[in-house]
Design a protein around this motif. Sequence first.
Motif, PDB file in Angstrom:
ATOM      1  N   SER A   6       0.829  -1.205   0.000  1.00 51.77           N
ATOM      2  CA  SER A   6       0.000   0.000   0.000  1.00 51.77           C
ATOM      3  C   SER A   6       0.867   1.259   0.000  1.00 51.77           C
ATOM      4  CB  SER A   6      -0.921  -0.028   1.224  1.00 51.77           C
ATOM      5  OG  SER A   6      -1.752   1.091   1.215  1.00 51.77           O
ATOM      6  N   TRP A   7       1.973   1.215   0.755  1.00 55.07           N
ATOM      7  CA  TRP A   7       2.892   2.369   0.800  1.00 55.07           C
ATOM      8  C   TRP A   7       3.428   2.656  -0.599  1.00 55.07           C
ATOM      9  CZ3 TRP A   7       8.001   3.598  -0.194  1.00 55.07           C
ATOM     10  CH2 TRP A   7       8.495   4.757   0.403  1.00 55.07           C
ATOM     11  N   PHE A   8       3.814   1.607  -1.312  1.00 54.69           N
ATOM     12  CA  PHE A   8       4.343   1.796  -2.665  1.00 54.69           C
ATOM     13  C   PHE A   8       3.259   2.298  -3.629  1.00 54.69           C
ATOM     14  CE2 PHE A   8       7.955  -1.100  -1.478  1.00 54.69           C
ATOM     15  CZ  PHE A   8       8.975  -0.199  -1.775  1.00 54.69           C
ATOM     16  N   GLU A   9       2.048   1.791  -3.486  1.00 53.80           N
ATOM     17  CA  GLU A   9       0.940   2.293  -4.332  1.00 53.80           C
ATOM     18  C   GLU A   9       0.810   3.797  -4.147  1.00 53.80           C
ATOM     19  OE1 GLU A   9      -0.966   1.006  -6.593  1.00 53.80           O
ATOM     20  OE2 GLU A   9      -0.911  -1.168  -6.281  1.00 53.80           O
ATOM     21  N   ASP A  10       0.873   4.208  -2.890  1.00 47.81           N
ATOM     22  CA  ASP A  10       0.696   5.622  -2.545  1.00 47.81           C
ATOM     23  C   ASP A  10       1.811   6.485  -3.128  1.00 47.81           C
ATOM     24  OD1 ASP A  10      -0.733   7.655  -1.050  1.00 47.81           O
ATOM     25  OD2 ASP A  10       1.012   7.696   0.289  1.00 47.81           O
ATOM     26  N   LYS A  11       2.993   5.884  -3.298  1.00 50.58           N
ATOM     27  CA  LYS A  11       4.149   6.652  -3.803  1.00 50.58           C
ATOM     28  C   LYS A  11       4.235   6.629  -5.325  1.00 50.58           C
ATOM     29  CE  LYS A  11       5.448   7.444   0.360  1.00 50.58           C
ATOM     30  NZ  LYS A  11       4.801   8.594   0.981  1.00 50.58           N
ATOM     31  N   GLY A  12       3.267   6.000  -5.988  1.00 52.26           N
ATOM     32  CA  GLY A  12       3.302   5.959  -7.453  1.00 52.26           C
ATOM     33  C   GLY A  12       4.291   4.946  -7.993  1.00 52.26           C
TER      34      GLY A  12
ATOM     35  N   SER B 194      18.463   8.429  -8.040  1.00 53.21           N
ATOM     36  CA  SER B 194      18.085   8.507  -9.456  1.00 53.21           C
ATOM     37  C   SER B 194      16.649   8.028  -9.665  1.00 53.21           C
ATOM     38  CB  SER B 194      19.048   7.644 -10.291  1.00 53.21           C
ATOM     39  OG  SER B 194      18.476   7.396 -11.548  1.00 53.21           O
ATOM     40  N   ALA B 195      15.758   8.980  -9.997  1.00 58.05           N
ATOM     41  CA  ALA B 195      14.350   8.621 -10.222  1.00 58.05           C
ATOM     42  C   ALA B 195      14.238   7.654 -11.394  1.00 58.05           C
ATOM     43  CB  ALA B 195      13.529   9.879 -10.485  1.00 58.05           C
ATOM     44  N   SER B 196      15.059   7.853 -12.431  1.00 57.20           N
ATOM     45  CA  SER B 196      14.930   6.976 -13.601  1.00 57.20           C
ATOM     46  C   SER B 196      15.352   5.545 -13.244  1.00 57.20           C
ATOM     47  CB  SER B 196      15.708   7.516 -14.798  1.00 57.20           C
ATOM     48  OG  SER B 196      17.042   7.724 -14.445  1.00 57.20           O
ATOM     49  N   ALA B 197      16.384   5.388 -12.439  1.00 58.72           N
ATOM     50  CA  ALA B 197      16.803   4.035 -12.037  1.00 58.72           C
ATOM     51  C   ALA B 197      15.706   3.372 -11.196  1.00 58.72           C
ATOM     52  CB  ALA B 197      18.112   4.096 -11.248  1.00 58.72           C
ATOM     53  N   ILE B 198      15.072   4.134 -10.334  1.00 54.84           N
ATOM     54  CA  ILE B 198      14.009   3.563  -9.488  1.00 54.84           C
ATOM     55  C   ILE B 198      12.804   3.178 -10.348  1.00 54.84           C
ATOM     56  CG2 ILE B 198      12.353   4.132  -7.647  1.00 54.84           C
ATOM     57  CD1 ILE B 198      14.713   5.521  -6.218  1.00 54.84           C
ATOM     58  N   LEU B 199      12.516   3.990 -11.368  1.00 53.67           N
ATOM     59  CA  LEU B 199      11.385   3.656 -12.251  1.00 53.67           C
ATOM     60  C   LEU B 199      11.675   2.400 -13.087  1.00 53.67           C
ATOM     61  CD1 LEU B 199      10.226   7.237 -13.312  1.00 53.67           C
ATOM     62  CD2 LEU B 199       9.001   5.616 -11.829  1.00 53.67           C
ATOM     63  N   ILE B 200      12.927   2.214 -13.478  1.00 49.36           N
ATOM     64  CA  ILE B 200      13.291   0.995 -14.222  1.00 49.36           C
ATOM     65  C   ILE B 200      13.123  -0.220 -13.302  1.00 49.36           C
ATOM     66  CG2 ILE B 200      15.243  -0.292 -15.224  1.00 49.36           C
ATOM     67  CD1 ILE B 200      16.218   2.476 -16.333  1.00 49.36           C
ATOM     68  N   LEU B 201      13.597  -0.084 -12.075  1.00 46.84           N
ATOM     69  CA  LEU B 201      13.458  -1.171 -11.096  1.00 46.84           C
ATOM     70  C   LEU B 201      11.979  -1.460 -10.827  1.00 46.84           C
ATOM     71  CD1 LEU B 201      15.321  -2.984  -9.485  1.00 46.84           C
ATOM     72  CD2 LEU B 201      15.487  -1.206  -7.732  1.00 46.84           C
TER      73      LEU B 201
ATOM     74  N   GLU C 120      10.711  -3.623 -13.529  1.00 41.76           N
ATOM     75  CA  GLU C 120      11.218  -5.004 -13.405  1.00 41.76           C
ATOM     76  C   GLU C 120      10.491  -5.764 -12.303  1.00 41.76           C
ATOM     77  OE1 GLU C 120      15.424  -5.295 -12.794  1.00 41.76           O
ATOM     78  OE2 GLU C 120      15.851  -4.307 -14.709  1.00 41.76           O
ATOM     79  N   LEU C 121      10.325  -5.138 -11.152  1.00 44.10           N
ATOM     80  CA  LEU C 121       9.704  -5.836 -10.019  1.00 44.10           C
ATOM     81  C   LEU C 121       8.221  -6.104 -10.271  1.00 44.10           C
ATOM     82  CD1 LEU C 121      11.382  -4.122  -6.932  1.00 44.10           C
ATOM     83  CD2 LEU C 121      12.012  -6.228  -8.076  1.00 44.10           C
ATOM     84  N   GLY C 122       7.614  -5.266 -11.101  1.00 47.23           N
ATOM     85  CA  GLY C 122       6.200  -5.440 -11.432  1.00 47.23           C
ATOM     86  C   GLY C 122       5.935  -6.696 -12.249  1.00 47.23           C
ATOM     87  N   ALA C 123       7.006  -7.299 -12.765  1.00 47.88           N
ATOM     88  CA  ALA C 123       6.839  -8.518 -13.575  1.00 47.88           C
ATOM     89  C   ALA C 123       6.745  -9.770 -12.698  1.00 47.88           C
ATOM     90  CB  ALA C 123       8.012  -8.654 -14.546  1.00 47.88           C
ATOM     91  N   ARG C 124       6.923  -9.599 -11.392  1.00 50.06           N
ATOM     92  CA  ARG C 124       6.873 -10.781 -10.523  1.00 50.06           C
ATOM     93  C   ARG C 124       5.491 -11.404 -10.559  1.00 50.06           C
ATOM     94  NH1 ARG C 124       7.887 -11.232  -3.929  1.00 50.06           N
ATOM     95  NH2 ARG C 124       7.917 -13.507  -3.897  1.00 50.06           N
ATOM     96  N   ALA C 125       5.469 -12.704 -10.826  1.00 44.95           N
ATOM     97  CA  ALA C 125       4.171 -13.422 -10.887  1.00 44.95           C
ATOM     98  C   ALA C 125       4.009 -14.247  -9.619  1.00 44.95           C
ATOM     99  CB  ALA C 125       4.152 -14.321 -12.108  1.00 44.95           C
ATOM    100  N   PRO C 126       2.760 -14.421  -9.174  1.00 44.74           N
ATOM    101  CA  PRO C 126       2.548 -15.279  -8.000  1.00 44.74           C
ATOM    102  C   PRO C 126       2.940 -16.715  -8.309  1.00 44.74           C
ATOM    103  CG  PRO C 126       0.495 -14.159  -8.651  1.00 44.74           C
ATOM    104  CD  PRO C 126       1.518 -13.884  -9.715  1.00 44.74           C
ATOM    105  N   ALA C 127       3.486 -17.424  -7.317  1.00 42.05           N
ATOM    106  CA  ALA C 127       3.765 -18.851  -7.496  1.00 42.05           C
ATOM    107  C   ALA C 127       2.433 -19.586  -7.534  1.00 42.05           C
ATOM    108  CB  ALA C 127       4.616 -19.355  -6.332  1.00 42.05           C
ATOM    109  N   ASP C 128       2.422 -20.795  -8.115  1.00 41.68           N
ATOM    110  CA  ASP C 128       1.179 -21.578  -8.189  1.00 41.68           C
ATOM    111  C   ASP C 128       0.578 -21.744  -6.798  1.00 41.68           C
ATOM    112  OD1 ASP C 128       1.256 -21.849 -10.823  1.00 41.68           O
ATOM    113  OD2 ASP C 128       1.967 -23.930 -10.854  1.00 41.68           O
ATOM    114  N   GLY C 129      -0.698 -21.452  -6.715  1.00 41.10           N
ATOM    115  CA  GLY C 129      -1.396 -21.703  -5.454  1.00 41.10           C
ATOM    116  C   GLY C 129      -1.330 -20.549  -4.475  1.00 41.10           C
ATOM    117  N   ASP C 130      -0.584 -19.481  -4.834  1.00 39.14           N
ATOM    118  CA  ASP C 130      -0.510 -18.355  -3.912  1.00 39.14           C
ATOM    119  C   ASP C 130      -1.839 -17.612  -3.837  1.00 39.14           C
ATOM    120  OD1 ASP C 130       1.971 -18.832  -3.103  1.00 39.14           O
ATOM    121  OD2 ASP C 130       2.905 -17.038  -3.932  1.00 39.14           O
TER     122      ASP C 130
END
Length: 169
Positions: A29-35, A147-154, A157-167
């Motif tokens: 939720s904290w990250f959602e709030d920070k965009g 670096s805002a651009s480095a954080i946006l790239i990260l 990348e992190l947004g591509a994480r998929a839930p493991a089966d059954g999560d």
Amino acid sequence: MLSQSLQDALNEQIKNEFYSAHVYLAMSSWFEDKGLPGFAKWMRVQYGEELEHGLKIFDFINDRDGRALVLGFDAPPADWKSPLDVFENSYAHEQKVTAMINNLYAIAQKEPDYATLVLMQWFISEQVEEEKSAKLIVDQLKLAGDSASAILILDRELGARAPADGDAT
Ligand code: FEO
């Protein structure tokens, strides 16, 4: 059949895993709030993993003719100073969980309770992964610095994480 003392210790760990889930949900939720929706997604997937960890022990207790309990816990923190602060807290939290799992292994070894030892071996391997992934992101955030651009790239990348089966996300 589980001994009462081992059952009590396992029930405590269910509580700790569900608490971990709430910590990660709060971080999401904290990250959602920070965009930063990618970081938020990563944390949301982690939330689901922690619920699965708790349920794994919950089912194990009931399968062993014990009684799994749903225990209460305090609210997790809600605020952090920066993305790096969030992940440093996450890394420290996982190190604490590793110590809890090691302690459960030691209790099961003392009895001995072989089925619990097998279950805890799974958790021990999982904790290696948990600490590794949190530490990697800590290191990457340190490299990114201000670096805002480095954080946006990260974030992407992190947004591509998929839930493991059954999560449960
Ligand atoms: Fe269930 Fe992140 O340890």
